[in-house]
Design an enzyme around this catalytic site. Structure first.
Site, mmCIF file in Angstrom:
data_model
loop_
_atom_site.group_PDB
_atom_site.id
_atom_site.type_symbol
_atom_site.label_atom_id
_atom_site.label_comp_id
_atom_site.label_asym_id
_atom_site.label_seq_id
_atom_site.Cartn_x
_atom_site.Cartn_y
_atom_site.Cartn_z
ATOM 1 C CD GLU A 41 56.721 38.115 -11.993
ATOM 2 O OE1 GLU A 41 57.690 38.491 -12.649
ATOM 3 O OE2 GLU A 41 56.836 37.428 -10.949
ATOM 4 N N GLY A 43 57.313 43.776 -12.619
ATOM 5 C CA GLY A 43 58.479 44.578 -12.234
ATOM 6 C C GLY A 43 59.584 43.753 -11.605
ATOM 7 C CE LYS A 93 69.751 51.097 -3.995
ATOM 8 N NZ LYS A 93 70.102 49.702 -4.305
ATOM 9 N N GLY A 151 77.906 40.386 5.831
ATOM 10 C CA GLY A 151 78.313 40.605 4.444
ATOM 11 C C GLY A 151 78.369 42.096 4.158
ATOM 12 N N GLY A 201 79.238 43.620 1.317
ATOM 13 C CA GLY A 201 79.229 43.946 -0.112
ATOM 14 C C GLY A 201 78.222 45.071 -0.342
ATOM 15 N N GLY A 227 75.311 35.881 -0.796
ATOM 16 C CA GLY A 227 74.941 34.641 -1.460
ATOM 17 C C GLY A 227 73.535 34.574 -2.023
ATOM 18 C CG HIS A 254 84.135 76.161 -12.468
ATOM 19 N ND1 HIS A 254 84.933 75.452 -11.585
ATOM 20 C CD2 HIS A 254 83.983 77.408 -11.936
ATOM 21 C CE1 HIS A 254 85.255 76.253 -10.566
ATOM 22 N NE2 HIS A 254 84.693 77.445 -10.747
HETATM 23 C C1 LIG Z 1 68.356 44.097 -1.810
HETATM 24 C C2 LIG Z 1 68.882 44.181 -3.214
HETATM 25 C C3 LIG Z 1 69.216 45.419 -3.746
HETATM 26 C C4 LIG Z 1 69.680 45.505 -5.053
HETATM 27 N N1 LIG Z 1 69.991 46.730 -5.551
HETATM 28 C C5 LIG Z 1 70.441 46.836 -6.808
HETATM 29 C C6 LIG Z 1 70.738 48.105 -7.380
HETATM 30 O O1 LIG Z 1 70.651 49.136 -6.721
HETATM 31 N N2 LIG Z 1 71.135 48.163 -8.666
HETATM 32 C C7 LIG Z 1 71.266 47.034 -9.423
HETATM 33 O O2 LIG Z 1 71.628 47.147 -10.594
HETATM 34 N N3 LIG Z 1 70.978 45.808 -8.922
HETATM 35 C C8 LIG Z 1 70.571 45.691 -7.638
HETATM 36 N N4 LIG Z 1 70.265 44.462 -7.154
HETATM 37 C C9 LIG Z 1 70.334 43.289 -8.041
HETATM 38 C C10 LIG Z 1 69.086 43.254 -8.933
HETATM 39 O O3 LIG Z 1 67.935 43.247 -8.119
HETATM 40 C C11 LIG Z 1 69.093 42.016 -9.823
HETATM 41 O O4 LIG Z 1 70.320 41.915 -10.507
HETATM 42 C C12 LIG Z 1 67.941 42.136 -10.836
HETATM 43 O O5 LIG Z 1 66.710 42.208 -10.184
HETATM 44 C C13 LIG Z 1 67.960 40.952 -11.792
HETATM 45 O O6 LIG Z 1 66.921 41.138 -12.700
HETATM 46 P P1 LIG Z 1 66.192 39.894 -13.381
HETATM 47 O O7 LIG Z 1 65.305 40.463 -14.398
HETATM 48 O O8 LIG Z 1 67.209 38.884 -13.765
HETATM 49 O O9 LIG Z 1 65.333 39.212 -12.208
HETATM 50 P P2 LIG Z 1 64.333 39.688 -11.056
HETATM 51 O O10 LIG Z 1 64.319 41.130 -10.825
HETATM 52 O O11 LIG Z 1 64.689 38.793 -9.897
HETATM 53 O O12 LIG Z 1 62.923 39.259 -11.608
HETATM 54 C C14 LIG Z 1 62.619 37.919 -11.855
HETATM 55 C C15 LIG Z 1 61.128 37.740 -11.863
HETATM 56 O O13 LIG Z 1 60.833 36.425 -12.335
HETATM 57 C C16 LIG Z 1 59.722 35.909 -11.598
HETATM 58 N N5 LIG Z 1 59.769 34.450 -11.677
HETATM 59 C C17 LIG Z 1 60.676 33.597 -11.126
HETATM 60 N N6 LIG Z 1 60.404 32.340 -11.489
HETATM 61 C C18 LIG Z 1 59.292 32.368 -12.277
HETATM 62 C C19 LIG Z 1 58.541 31.371 -12.963
HETATM 63 N N7 LIG Z 1 58.909 30.099 -12.960
HETATM 64 N N8 LIG Z 1 57.450 31.789 -13.660
HETATM 65 C C20 LIG Z 1 57.074 33.098 -13.711
HETATM 66 N N9 LIG Z 1 57.763 34.061 -13.079
HETATM 67 C C21 LIG Z 1 58.869 33.721 -12.397
HETATM 68 C C22 LIG Z 1 59.964 36.431 -10.195
HETATM 69 O O14 LIG Z 1 58.758 36.436 -9.448
HETATM 70 C C23 LIG Z 1 60.487 37.826 -10.472
HETATM 71 O O15 LIG Z 1 59.422 38.755 -10.485
HETATM 72 C C24 LIG Z 1 69.819 44.333 -5.823
HETATM 73 C C25 LIG Z 1 69.479 43.085 -5.294
HETATM 74 C C26 LIG Z 1 69.033 43.001 -3.999
HETATM 75 C C27 LIG Z 1 68.663 41.650 -3.437
#
Ligand SMILES: Cc1cc2nc3c(=O)[nH]c(=O)nc-3n(C[C@H](O)[C@H](O)[C@H](O)COP(=O)(O)OP(=O)(O)OC[C@H]3O[C@@H](n4cnc5c(N)ncnc54)[C@H](O)[C@@H]3O)c2cc1C
Length: 456
Positions: free
Chosen positions: A34, A39, A51, A175, A177, A261, A435
């Site tokens: 990481e 997390g 949230k 946006g 969404g 985006g 209910h």
């Molecule tokens: C504001 C916001 C609110 C959201 N709310 C929701 C929600 O309520 N419910 C929901 O289901 N989804 C929600 N999402 C979407 C959700 O956050 C993502 O779909 C989810 O975090 C994707 O998980 P992931 O494990 O792919 O990546 P991430 O959670 O993005 O984690 C990726 C990790 O990889 C690390 N990383 C990146 N590159 C490298 C590297 N080269 N080497 C080591 N570490 C690296 C990053 O630092 C990061 O910690 C929300 C998104 C946003 C922006």
């Protein structure tokens, strides 16, 4: 010589950390790399902080509505510093939980930015590591911005919007969404002046049109100025404010939030050197088991197609490592992944909208019921919430479910579960529901689709 693991996961978000725990459960010697904080973005900057702040706005709303329930309370005051402290505490508790799970499962946590080498190893700083069974890419996504409004200064992304140091006086959210409506709905209820701008002709454009209509009504009741079908133009960021125009009008706000985006975070991964193919969209090309074009390398979560959601990332992580371990795993039905938007009114959905179902040539039947049709709607004070089930009459299949109103994000799961267990709307219609609960309205919507609505 490179250190060797069975499984190396890059990224510790909901995709990566779940993949790592499942890999360890399957007996693999596992490491997670990481570059930022355990997390991932979900726990530290996105889903969870969002949230936590939304929960404050919900409690505030309940206090304001207390009069309807026979309670006299004064106008509540927002202590924004305390809101942010609670937000930080929630994040700390949950990220600490993930770190604890890593320890409990014997997973090694490597700090640093990781990339793949041409010969398939994982490089972190000056060190190289080898994985005998799998490398799982789980690096998530980053905001892309929109043309004419580069991120920086007073133009911020959604993650920054949930971490503002002071309560904003005014916000323009670009946006409408899931992320944009959540931000608008939280800050408007906490007292900010909010304008929500959407280029498409309705809010929550990915949702069913009936849901968008009710959601928009709810946003306006919260004092949000909703402008749809209009692009934002002439954005000019100053030191203290941002000016912009939209459809012949002009606005000036403290912060302009770009809630549109995102793209995959692949900058440091060395995909080309490692021979990992990408799609035209920039996302990584994978098969049904999340295998990339390079043997032993998997990609999951926001890096690959499908809805960018935390629970989708986690499920893909499980599939990827189970496949790498040679275990039986399960397929993902992407359209049936539950979608949740935690604005008020709450929105939960899965599958196709009515319009999409018709376009796809289904023999569509719609079962629609307002919360007011069942006792709980009136008891708990939400009669206007709506459940809409889209069925196909051929086999009685549920091809879509759409809910707007109190606890919609929880209620939708029942329909998702029923569908996963091969239940149709006539089965949901005949399952006994407690209910008085809002879930009775879900049952009634299923009965409406089946042609025998009782409370209608
Ligand atoms: C504001 C916001 C609110 C959201 N709310 C929701 C929600 O309520 N419910 C929901 O289901 N989804 C929600 N999402 C979407 C959700 O956050 C993502 O779909 C989810 O975090 C994707 O998980 P992931 O494990 O792919 O990546 P991430 O959670 O993005 O984690 C990726 C990790 O990889 C690390 N990383 C990146 N590159 C490298 C590297 N080269 N080497 C080591 N570490 C690296 C990053 O630092 C990061 O910690 C929300 C998104 C946003 C922006």
């Amino acid at each position: 010589m490179a250190d060797t693991y069975d499984c190396i996961v890059i990224g510790s978000g909901p995709g990566g950390y779940v993949a790592a725990i499942r890999a360890a459960q399957l007996g693999m010697k596992t490491a997670v790399v990481e570059k930022d904080t355990v997390g991932g973005r979900c726990l530290n900057y996105a889903c969870i902080p969002a949230k936590a702040v939304l929960r404050t706005a919900d409690v505030l709303q309940e206090i304001r509505d207390a009069d309807d329930f026979g309670l006299k309370v004064g106008e509540p005051e927002v202590d924004y510093d305390a809101v942010m402290q609670r937000r930080a505490k929630v994040i700390k508790t949950l990220t600490g939980g993930v770190a604890g799970l890593f320890k409990k499962n014997g997973i090694e946590y490597l700090e640093g930015e990781a990339g793949l080498t041409g010969d398939g190893k994982v490089r972190v700083g000056d060190s190289e590591y080898e994985a005998s069974k799998c490398v799982v890419l789980a690096t998530g996504s980053v905001p892309k911005g929109v043309p004419g409004a580069d991120l920086g200064g007073r133009i911020i992304g959604t993650e920054e919007a949930w971490a503002l140091e002071q309560m904003p006086k005014s916000l323009a959210v670009v946006g409408a969404g899931a992320s944009g409506t959540e931000i608008a709905s939280a800050y408007a209820r906490m007292g900010a002046e909010v304008i929500l701008l959407e280029m498409v002709d309705r809010v929550l454009p990915a949702e069913d049109a009936d849901i968008s209509k009710l959601a928009e009504r709810g946003f306006k009741k919260q004092g949000i100025k909703v402008v749809t079908g209009t692009p934002v133009e002439n954005v000019e960021a100053g030191d203290a404010s941002v000016k912009f125009t939209y459809g012949g009008e002009s606005g000036e706000v403290e912060w302009l939030v770009i809630a549109a985006g995102r793209g995959p975070d692949v900058g440091a991964l060395g995909l080309d050197d490692a021979g990992i193919e990408r799609l035209d969209s920039g996302l990584i090309k994978v098969d049904g088991a999340l295998r990339t074009s390079r043997d032993g390398v998997y990609a999951i979560g926001d890096l690959v197609p499908g809805p960018a959601l935390a629970h989708k990332a986690s499920d893909e992580g499980i599939i990827a490592v189970e496949d790498a371990a040679g275990e039986k795993t399960h397929p993902i039905e992407y359209p049936d992944i539950p979608r949740a938007t935690f604005c008020t009114p709450n929105v939960g959905s899965f599958g196709l909208t009515e319009e999409q179902a018709k376009e796809a040539g289904h023999d569509v039947v719609v079962g629609k019921v307002q919360y007011g049709a069942v006792g709980a709607g009136t008891v708990y004070g939400d009669r206007t919430g709506l459940i809409k089930i889209i069925g196909d009459t051929k086999y009685g299949e549920m091809i879509g479910g759409h809910i707007v109103g109190t606890r919609a994000t929880e209620l939708i799961q029942e329909l998702v579960n029923a569908k996963a267990l091969e239940g149709g709307y006539s089965e949901v219609a005949r399952i006994i529901h407690g209910h008085p609960t809002l879930s009775e309205a879900v049952m009634e919507a299923a009965r409406a689709a089946d042609g025998w609505l009782i409370h209608g």
